[in-house]
Design a protein around this motif. Structure first.
Motif, PDB file in Angstrom:
ATOM      1  N   LEU A  93       0.835  -1.195   0.000  1.00 48.83           N
ATOM      2  CA  LEU A  93       0.000   0.000   0.000  1.00 48.83           C
ATOM      3  C   LEU A  93       0.874   1.251   0.000  1.00 48.83           C
ATOM      4  O   LEU A  93       1.947   1.277   0.603  1.00 48.83           O
ATOM      5  CB  LEU A  93      -0.902   0.024   1.247  1.00 48.83           C
TER       6      LEU A  93
ATOM      7  N   TYR B 195      -7.733   3.718  -5.520  1.00 45.42           N
ATOM      8  CA  TYR B 195      -7.421   4.507  -4.322  1.00 45.42           C
ATOM      9  C   TYR B 195      -8.631   4.510  -3.393  1.00 45.42           C
ATOM     10  O   TYR B 195      -9.759   4.200  -3.774  1.00 45.42           O
ATOM     11  CB  TYR B 195      -7.040   5.947  -4.692  1.00 45.42           C
ATOM     12  N   CYS B 196      -8.391   4.858  -2.132  1.00 45.74           N
ATOM     13  CA  CYS B 196      -9.470   5.013  -1.163  1.00 45.74           C
ATOM     14  C   CYS B 196      -9.126   6.164  -0.230  1.00 45.74           C
ATOM     15  O   CYS B 196      -7.963   6.558  -0.094  1.00 45.74           O
ATOM     16  CB  CYS B 196      -9.704   3.724  -0.360  1.00 45.74           C
TER      17      CYS B 196
ATOM     18  N   THR C  71      -2.383   0.031  -4.859  1.00 49.73           N
ATOM     19  CA  THR C  71      -3.410   0.607  -3.992  1.00 49.73           C
ATOM     20  C   THR C  71      -2.868   1.842  -3.305  1.00 49.73           C
ATOM     21  O   THR C  71      -1.820   1.792  -2.658  1.00 49.73           O
ATOM     22  CB  THR C  71      -3.872  -0.410  -2.927  1.00 49.73           C
TER      23      THR C  71
ATOM     24  N   PHE D 190     -12.844   1.272  -2.465  1.00 49.42           N
ATOM     25  CA  PHE D 190     -11.806   1.647  -3.426  1.00 49.42           C
ATOM     26  C   PHE D 190     -12.460   2.239  -4.683  1.00 49.42           C
ATOM     27  O   PHE D 190     -13.455   1.716  -5.187  1.00 49.42           O
ATOM     28  CB  PHE D 190     -10.949   0.433  -3.795  1.00 49.42           C
TER      29      PHE D 190
END
Length: 969
Positions: A522, A607-608, A575, A880
């Motif tokens: 990540l 992405y989040c 991510t 996400f």
């Protein structure tokens, strides 16, 4: 883990007049002068603190230590002549027992429990082999019996297969069936009052008296809430952890009242001010507000009430004579021309009136009557804009309370958040608040006092009747009405604060139990403008691979994109986790634009957005400096942001819970209660998820039930010195972990069986090589020590939620179904369990194994859950995304998917990806719209849950979005 439905609460019988406790007929005593208006306090420090988890110390049996009200549980040594037990059934020969709900023969009298000897004997290891079926019923005690532990013992004093403390079982119910007996639920407390603590606790919390009695005993024995909630379900009627916390807080409040009452009694007794009526009034107090009302006139420095000054002038006989023998009363005989207060008949009558008003206002029956009147009438709370604030005040602050400038609501219908808002406005001197009690209450009260409660025994002259009516009206207006207003506001504020704290706890639990995203690298991004965006790439095992700073919003976006792409490709990271702080929206748009252009190909990057609340505070904390000593604090926050997605629980426990920011008015409530509740929620979450003791951090370990900072540190030191733990029994070798601590924490500790087997195999080969290369006598002592270590064998049950005290039952159950411990978590195990349960039923199997249904269900869950089972898999993962939506793109009627950010009593805030959260009003959240699949603790939504919503209204100037809940995904 599945749970049984909660038992329906039985209706309590109304007590007869002979059964009523004496305090119901006693006089309510108080001395209060002209009352001041009630004002909410900014901080309330009355609530008890949770105790620091300390190891129980050896105490002398002859000198039990007193309970301290400011601590949750005080270590108490059991003294034989002092009954600190829970004598729920008839007590004989100082024997004790715990209450259990009766299921059969409700009218029969249960037998008392035998108290175990002082020194617990060693128990032999039980095995299923070689025993007939009768031994399944007669040989074993129920594993869920509550232990009585007097002191921590060294490792040699308790064996692996026995419980670390004494066990109690019902002789009438060897199979563990609960017995309920409400006739003997009297508990002897250190400070005796005119009310029973079990009954009072039951009325406050709406929990059955027998459950309250059991909980008092369990808390007294220093059992933690996670341990009680999981392993003592039959004694608490399967209550949830939130309900246990509520009972615990209410219990400490009652004990605080009792302690302060007795302190006041001793003080007044020493000063010579204590009368029998005052003593009864003090012992009747159940709340701190009542205690203050009764004791205020007698505090040091008090000028005394008007009634006290009149009594000093000798007018008390005249006042009593007016009620008892008015025919012989002559007020003119009390006139003293040279004495202030007795100079004329008007002053004499005023003095008598003050004494009578004081008598009326302190009478318990009178106060009970007026309180019942108020329950039947429309009592409202009203707030208006203060005159001072309207002239000189901050317009921005005044605007915030626009809804409450002209506000009125029935106190029975007002919402908790409205009370907290009104109190905050009053504290800021923006609002003026008052309680409105209708005049009909006063009229009916005055008529009742004159014609019934205080009706003279003989005929009254007209001037005496006028004086009596004036006294009643004076008592209501000057003493009783202000008392009622204070009581109403205090009760509303207390309930609102508790709801706010409980809501914070529920939101925190939902956040901590967010499903982890494992098995991928990540990139964490802490957004910023001038100082750039901080980057941190972590491996699938949370190791820091790379840190950097990029300046995306200062004209260098294209150049920095090359650097980001190179890093993502180098570490195979697809991510991106973006913090929701400053410049979040611009950073999100930047990455969304690159993703839409497929700039990171061949990587499919998503992405989040994650909350970065508390990340900055943690980055400069001592824990962060110890964990990442060579890293700049600004870069530590990026690491924390990435780890919040990879393992939310392990990362968020490093931050003080109140800084996570998922509450409502958390700065206005009691900080002591807030901290105690949130710490308890963190302990509950960490314990129920469980930790692998061989890889977890010290910070995570200290939040396990029964452990604290020192014990967690000792465990880490033992692990570094002796290598990994092989089974739960080795915890007993750690310094500071006695039988009570082991009992509380053992069920929440996990072991990776594959890792342990590999370690033991390597250790065995190493020992074999040493034995061949060395002479027999040269390493005699060392070899024997190593051999002893090698004899420790892994236990497959250690990877389950089954408590070591139930291992013998689990092994017998495995023998009953024809299974093996090595088959735990496999599909064959589920099939074998189902066959037996379908044939004999859950209750029949539990009776055959001589245990309770709750314990058997826990064993079945532990045996059938797959290896590495995590309760967080039932919760939602982060959302996400690959694209972004702007506020201007929203239209009324649009259907969107979002994630709950925060929950409050008035609604739920949902992140729909437009940079501003929308609000779902609480009226739109109905049971029909909630998911039927997920297990819910209450009718509501929590942070992290995914929902489908419809846009009802978009107010772009005010940045307000109103949503309607369609369904929970």
């Amino acid at each position: 883990m599945s749970s049984l439905p909660r038992r329906v609460k039985s209706e309590p019988k109304a007590p007869t007049s002979e059964e009523l406790p004496s305090f119901l007929n006693s006089t309510y005593e108080s001395n209060e002068e002209e009352e001041e208006e009630w004002e909410p306090k900014r901080k309330i420090a009355r609530r008890p603190r949770l105790p620091k988890k300390t190891e129980a110390k050896t105490k002398k049996a002859a000198a039990p230590q007193s309970t301290v009200a400011r601590k949750m549980v005080k270590k108490v040594a059991i003294k034989e002549e002092m009954d600190v037990s829970l004598p729920i059934a008839p007590v004989e020969d100082n024997k004790m027992q715990l209450l259990k709900p009766k299921e059969e023969n409700a009218g029969t009298k249960p037998k008392s429990l035998n108290r175990m000897p002082e020194a617990p004997k060693k128990m032999e290891k039980n095995s299923f082999q070689g025993k007939n079926q009768n031994s399944l019923v007669s040989d074993e005690k129920p594993s869920t019996s509550v232990a009585i532990v007097k002191q921590e013992k060294c490792e040699e004093e308790f064996a692996f297969d026995e419980q670390p403390s004494k066990k109690i079982k019902l002789s009438a119910c060897p199979e563990g069936k609960p017995v309920k007996n409400l006739g003997g639920n009297k508990i002897k407390e250190e400070f005796e009052m005119n009310w029973d603590i079990v009954q009072a606790l039951s009325e406050i919390t709406d929990v059955e008296p027998w459950v309250c009695a059991n909980l008092i005993r369990l808390f007294q024995e220093e059992n933690t809430i996670p341990f009680i909630a999981r392993y003592r379900k039959e004694l608490i009627n399967n209550l949830e952890a939130d309900a246990l916390r509520e009972v615990q807080h209410a219990l400490e409040e009652l004990r605080t009242v009792a302690k302060k009452t007795h302190t006041m009694i001793q003080k007044l007794k020493k000063e010579g001010k204590l009368s029998s009526c005052l003593l009864k009034g003090l012992l009747n107090c159940r709340t701190l507000e009542e205690l203050d009302h009764v004791s205020a006139p007698y505090k040091t420095g008090s000028k005394g009430t008007k009634a006290q000054r009149a009594k000093q002038l000798g007018l008390e006989p005249a006042a009593l004579s007016l009620l008892q023998n008015p025919v012989e009363l002559n007020l003119f005989s009390y006139i003293r021309p040279n004495t202030k207060g007795l100079a004329n008949i008007q002053e004499v009558e005023a003095g008598v009136q003050h004494i009578l008003a004081d008598i009326f206002a302190k009478d318990k029956d009178t106060l009970d009557f007026v309180r019942k009147l108020c329950q039947k009438r429309y009592i409202s709370i009203q707030s208006t804009l203060a005159k001072v604030s309207s002239k000189k005040g901050n317009e921005k602050d005044i605007d915030k309370f626009q809804l409450y400038h002209e506000f009125s609501c029935n106190i029975k219908n007002i919402q908790h958040h409205q009370i907290l808002a009104i109190n905050r406005g009053e504290n800021l001197k923006i609002l003026t608040v008052k309680v409105n009690i209708p005049d009909e209450v006063k009229n009916e009260f005055c008529w009742w006092c004159v014609n019934e409660r205080w009706r003279p025994k003989q005929f009254l002259k007209p001037e005496f009747m006028r004086l009596l009516r004036s006294s009643v009206e004076d008592a209501y207006k000057r003493l009783i009405y202000p008392l009622l207003c204070r009581e109403f506001r205090s009760k509303l504020t207390s309930d609102a604060e508790k709801e706010s704290v409980m809501m914070f706890g529920r939101n925190l639990r939902q956040l901590l139990l967010t499903s982890p995203v494992r098995g991928r690298a990540l990139m964490g991004v802490d957004p910023g403008y001038k100082h750039g965006c901080k980057l941190a790439i972590i491996s699938p095992t949370s190791q820091i691979l790379h840190t950097d700073i990029v300046y995306l919003h200062s004209g260098q976006g294209f150049h920095e994109a090359e650097k980001i792409k190179r890093l993502l490709l180098q570490y195979n990271c697809s991510t991106v986790v973006i913090g929701n702080g400053t410049a979040c929206r611009e950073t999100e748009a930047y990455f969304a634009d690159l993703i839409m252009k497929k700039y990171f190909a061949p990587l499919d990057v998503v992405y989040c957005i994650v909350s970065e609340a508390g990340a900055s505070i943690y980055s400069v904390s001592p824990e962060a400096s110890k964990e990442m000593p060579d890293l700049d604090p600004n870069l530590r926050s990026a690491v924390s942001i990435a780890r919040r997605v990879q393992d939310p629980l392990a990362e968020l426990v490093k931050i003080e819970p109140k800084h996570i920011g998922v509450g409502m008015y958390q700065h206005d409530v009691s900080q002591t209660l807030l901290k105690a509740t949130l710490d308890s929620v963190v302990e509950e979450c960490v314990s129920f998820v469980g930790v692998d003791i061989n890889i977890c951090s010290e910070i995570l370990l200290r939040h396990i039930a029964g452990l604290n900072t020192n014990r967690a540190k000792n465990i880490i030191e033992w692990r570094e010195k002796n290598g990994p733990f092989i089974n739960r029994e080795q915890l007993k070798e750690v310094k500071g972990l006695g039988p009570k601590t082991f009992q509380q924490c053992a069920g929440f500790i996990r072991f990776n069986q594959e890792y342990i087997k590999t370690f033991c195999s390597n250790k065995k080969n190493e020992l074999g090589s040493r034995a061949l290369l060395t002479k027999a006598g040269a390493l005699g002592k060392k070899k024997s020590k190593l051999t002893s270590c090698a004899s420790q064998q892994p236990n497959p049950l250690d990877q389950t939620c089954i408590h070591p005290e139930s291992y013998h039952i689990a092994m017998r159950f495995l023998s009953l179904i024809g299974g093996s411990a090595n088959d735990i978590g496999k599909s064959d195990m589920q099939q074998k369990v189902n066959e037996v349960i379908q044939k004999e039923g859950l209750e029949g199997t539990a009776k055959r194994l001589n245990t309770t249904v709750h314990t058997l269900q826990l064993i079945i869950d532990g045996l059938t859950q797959p290896e590495g089972y995590d309760i967080r898999t039932d919760f939602d993962k982060p959302d996400f995304k690959r694209s972004i939506v702007c506020l201007e793109d929203l239209s009324v009627g649009a259907v969107l998917t979002g994630k709950v950010e925060n929950a409050t009593p008035f609604g739920v805030f949902v992140d729909i990806g437009v940079g501003k959260s929308g609000l779902i009003p609480v009226r739109s959240i109905t049971e029909a719209k909630l998911s039927k699949v997920k297990k819910r603790r209450s009718l509501g939504l929590g942070p992290g849950e995914k929902v489908e919503v419809k846009v009802l209204n978009v107010d772009i100037p005010r940045l307000r979005i109103t949503l309607d809940l369609i369904r929970v995904l």
